[in-house]
Design an enzyme around this catalytic site. Sequence first.
Site, PDB file in Angstrom:
ATOM      1  N   GLU A 190      43.977  45.152  36.135  1.00  0.00           N
ATOM      2  CA  GLU A 190      45.561  45.177  36.912  1.00  0.00           C
ATOM      3  C   GLU A 190      45.006  44.179  38.200  1.00  0.00           C
ATOM      4  O   GLU A 190      44.757  44.797  39.075  1.00  0.00           O
ATOM      5  CB  GLU A 190      45.740  46.530  37.218  1.00  0.00           C
ATOM      6  CG  GLU A 190      47.193  46.607  37.807  1.00  0.00           C
ATOM      7  CD  GLU A 190      47.451  47.334  39.414  1.00  0.00           C
ATOM      8  OE1 GLU A 190      46.058  47.990  39.601  1.00  0.00           O
ATOM      9  OE2 GLU A 190      48.505  47.914  39.577  1.00  0.00           O
ATOM     10  N   ASP A 241      42.745  49.956  37.394  1.00  0.00           N
ATOM     11  CA  ASP A 241      43.675  49.978  38.496  1.00  0.00           C
ATOM     12  C   ASP A 241      42.829  49.409  39.517  1.00  0.00           C
ATOM     13  O   ASP A 241      41.980  49.495  39.964  1.00  0.00           O
ATOM     14  CB  ASP A 241      43.816  51.654  38.931  1.00  0.00           C
ATOM     15  CG  ASP A 241      44.868  51.655  39.806  1.00  0.00           C
ATOM     16  OD1 ASP A 241      46.147  51.413  39.190  1.00  0.00           O
ATOM     17  OD2 ASP A 241      44.852  51.753  41.017  1.00  0.00           O
TER      18      ASP A 241
END
Lengths: 720, 720
Positions: free
Chosen positions: A474, A445
């Site tokens: 990401e 993330d």
Amino acid sequence: MAAEESTVWPKAPPSNPPVQEASERRKSHLRRPAARASLADAGWAGHVRAVVENVQPCVDAGRFPIKRAVGEQVTVEADCFADGHDHLSCVLQYRHENDAAWSELPMLELGNDRWRAAFTVDRIGVWRYAVTAWVDALGSWYAEFARRAEDADLAVAARMGADLIDAAADNSAAEQRAQKRRRGEEQDRRREEELGRVRDEERGRMRAWAKALRQGSADRLKAIALNPKLLDIARRHAARPNAVRSAPDLRVSVERERARFGAWYELFPRSTAAEAGRHGTFRDTLGWLDYVADMGFDVLYLPPIHPIGEQHRKGRNNAVQAATGDVGSPWGIGSAAGGHTAIHPELGTLEDFRRLLEAARRRGLEIALDMAFQAAPDHPFVKAHPEWFRWRPDGTVQYAENPPKKYQDIYPLSFDGPDWHGLWQELLGVFRFWIGQGVRIFRVDNPHTKPFVFWEWVIAEIKRSHPDTIFLAEAFTRPRIMHRLAKLGFSQSYTYFTWRYNRRELTDYFTELAQSPAREYFRPNCWPNTPDILSGPLRHGGRPEFSLRLVLAATLAANYGIYGPAFELMENRPRDDASEEYLNSEKYELRHWDLQRPDSLAPLITRINHIRRANPALQSDWSLRFHATDNDQLLCYSKTAGSNGVLMVVNLDTRFTQSGWVDLDLAALGLAADAAYEVHDLLTGARYTWRGARNFVRLDPRAGPAHILQLPAPSGVTVR
Amino acid sequence: MAAEESTVWPKAPPSNPPVQEASERRKSHLRRPAARASLADAGWAGHVRAVVENVQPCVDAGRFPIKRAVGEQVTVEADCFADGHDHLSCVLQYRHENDAAWSELPMLELGNDRWRAAFTVDRIGVWRYAVTAWVDALGSWYAEFARRAEDADLAVAARMGADLIDAAADNSAAEQRAQKRRRGEEQDRRREEELGRVRDEERGRMRAWAKALRQGSADRLKAIALNPKLLDIARRHAARPNAVRSAPDLRVSVERERARFGAWYELFPRSTAAEAGRHGTFRDTLGWLDYVADMGFDVLYLPPIHPIGEQHRKGRNNAVQAATGDVGSPWGIGSAAGGHTAIHPELGTLEDFRRLLEAARRRGLEIALDMAFQAAPDHPFVKAHPEWFRWRPDGTVQYAENPPKKYQDIYPLSFDGPDWHGLWQELLGVFRFWIGQGVRIFRVDNPHTKPFVFWEWVIAEIKRSHPDTIFLAEAFTRPRIMHRLAKLGFSQSYTYFTWRYNRRELTDYFTELAQSPAREYFRPNCWPNTPDILSGPLRHGGRPEFSLRLVLAATLAANYGIYGPAFELMENRPRDDASEEYLNSEKYELRHWDLQRPDSLAPLITRINHIRRANPALQSDWSLRFHATDNDQLLCYSKTAGSNGVLMVVNLDTRFTQSGWVDLDLAALGLAADAAYEVHDLLTGARYTWRGARNFVRLDPRAGPAHILQLPAPSGVTVR
């Protein structure tokens, strides 16, 4: 391309004297200021005449490795030449980092001083490769001999050749002695003896050739000299004086197949309860595994599964104040129940998680975890390691912002604080903990809000012990940041596919992904939606929009994913006009999904994933070619792999039927120019007879967004 | 482009702590095998968050310098970014190698994480440049402050800013103390004191700003904080913790203007006798200097002037046996009269040569010598240094071949033989000898048949003591070899212009020369003919062909040359159909030229060289732009420099009148879209009123091959 490997050449590690590394030699010179220092002392290598330049593939002058999956080829090219008109020999050398010995292949000249060879990487881990070139005295002599005509001249040239051949035989004998001295007990005696016999026999032939050249009569000398088989033997045994080797060694990071090809399904375990309103658990998720596996997915990706913070917990629809009973965001990690190595109590226990992993594995489904390195205000880190956060003068920690998003429930970690060593080791430990449970895929993330050097270090550390680990970045952010993350070790990256809609945008973007030099390190993973992004045509869109985006993602990219069941159930309500957020987003509340809905896209997804698995052409990215159409709403592209070829014709208009002529690059598809051939629509089962390049297509969005046409195997024409 | 330099920034060398060199740090890590070595020990720099990538211009990862002439700009771009959303500062640092101190300029962000700045190289020699970037805490704070709204939040943020500003003031004081300690007696006291006063004053303003931020009332804090002038001061004084600097330093080889711009005239001195049949001397050549200088040439290039070998001397038209009295080839160097540092006795004495040099200099004409490192069989080297040649088993030396050419009168030197050190030093001495006579331009014969490393060494050695020396590489051979020679130090190179004739060929080739990345190191010198090459249309061609090729060479390339008087007298008889050699080539015999011939091209040459000197646009290569025409026989291109713009329209058909419409890229020329403007034909004096992009042109080859049109100065529109 396979031709390079068919040339006969000893595969054994070269036992010649160590090669010169030109760039190193120059460096030593640069360190010396004295203009009058003796030439040799100053590091100028007067004997070195070969040049090796512009070795490709190569990322940032070798600073980063290129990427491959197991079984793929690395085609290496280099500019190699020397002064004058002498012949050059060039070899490609390569080895797995764990092997001591280098393998080598002769490189073929493509013309214009460009040379090429290719090797296959058959194990995961890091491989190295380099190009070595040297002036080939024997080859030069041989070519020059063929041009000579006068008797006296021929005799002299024959003697010069005989000297070179004898020198090659001498070198062979010296090498054999040296190898014998080096060999330990553990060597394979029989193989050694056999190799020795071959060497002895070849030396005998060389000695005889040299003798014949010294004694031959003038009128027979040409016939004696020009024997390509003997030349080949002598060149293989000859020394390689003043060889030049490219520096530094270039590297290939070789990962397992899943890094190159996979279908991902993202799922919130807490929304898997059978009854609406109850918090789902890993045990509930067990009941979903067949559903996901039967749709043909390879990876089941779970948002963070750790305890969710209570302080500043977000309410539904990102409300800054949570109401009683609100479940909070899984990305607000950490509470009294634990941090990044704990399981959210409402999901179950670590034991439950291991059971889920195992049950998924039995169905051919791998579980990917989401690593979000940040902390809720009540994460144990905050008290135990206040030095891992950046405190403001008023004793607070600034919450995270990723403009325009604000994360009031999240404290960022301070990766460059005074105890960065401690923090980094702790986070490495988090990865190791989940690897210990059996996880081998991590979706990371917001990696772009942590230092690049952290990721380079942590991925290298993990790959050293667990080279089968896969990392998805990401990073929808700035292109150069996405690329840096890919270079430094992320296996895959999210892409801008989510925001590419029309023919021009799709063609440009996927041509870039499949053809630009960045493909050597940047592997796309294409998502039509994510829990953060309900984008463009999907907002308020219906079945045709979702079908279209699915077909594009799954056939343009070997790696793709959907956030489900929101995707197959066509969840399409945005929170507001300004953001790409979902209304009633699962990020902040439980949802209950009716998987049995008759309009679900699950059957289409199943069909497409089946087609992907059955067609190697769809399992890698580089073969993508766009073909012309005379209608802007029709996007036509193909992928090929060996004899497998698939052609997509997609109607980008989800409201109206579109028709037109496609104009295929038949050469790229290996199809003959004017012949008839059958194409087989793998979505509908229909078969069409096409002929040549131009064929007519008509697509009604109510019937489906695309043809996915299996092409006949190429007929003798080379597939590019 | 000049905008970068206008930003206020201290030009003094930065006195901040030494910057981190990211790549070095990585290397030290790679040397350590231990996985568990402590992070810091292993060289991982956890504090370093900035990244500098892809610095351009850059040749082979910095292995070779780029090239510039004095007064030119170096525009440097780099990708610079950091994780997260903090602001970044980037500076371009540069210095002449002889200066200790670096200068620096702030770089401007172009968007998409690309940064740019430009510096001007105002002295010959080697310059270095690098890009340094760091996370800019003050800038980040300032931008973030502007977004804050709540009173309490503002007060906290103001205190954080005050801390940063005080730290900048502290850093300024510390730097000042450190500089005082470093300064010796020789420093300029007055300037030092003035700088000190400015610093004191600026520190005072910073302290006051910080104080105001600590004490300000909530409703006024924004007004206090957001002061861009104060921000600028504080950022200039702040430390640069964890700055990252590109590595290695990149280099610029800066040469004098003649490397970039010049017209060359090649002449055989032995053909300058006033009477036919007599061997010309340097004294005769004196009489030609006005002729050459008046035509507007900058460089007078002489084929080798050394004693010509007697053994195996070539006869007329390359006959293997010379007849009595044949003068031989000047490239067959060396006899009992001496070698590479001697003068051919029939040309005169060294004193005569020096007189010629001096007389040429008085006329603004520089003499270039031809360096051909090879020996006639009777060159003194052969007996004195047999180890500098490669002997065949029958006691002979193989003569030189440069397929398809054979040079029976020439022995090649063995540059990689056992005494290569001795040979190299000897040849360096040859250069030094002629430099000692005053020669500063060398045309190097067949450099591609000598090791690349020799040229890299010898040019570096000479440039170290005589950086004003210019080297022209005669390398028509394979492109990668030409490029290697350019990279390693040759100032200029011959080109393929000689074999580029039609519109497509000329457009492609000159676009490549002017626009490809190779322009950073490869400077073309374009020759329509040489003593070796009577090519294509010039064979049997007449006045229109010679005029056409002259105009193309002189206006497409800033450096061009002709072999005269063969060129202006339109010598056009080839020796045979198979070769590009001249019949009765001056390479093997004396010629007598009638410079007074009424059809001589000398007036046209004079006119064109005059135009080149009067128009800066024609004095460099990179501004070249081709413009569309609707007739394949019309080639249209422009060059610009500041307000000077020249447009060429060339009729490539030498037989028939051609007409058509040209379609100008007005933006590239800085001309308004629909306005009328006057163009002035510098060849004929005619003036035309044109309007907008599309204009009609008609060219009759009997009148001349081209328009050379001076354009009006650009009107407000930026010249690209």
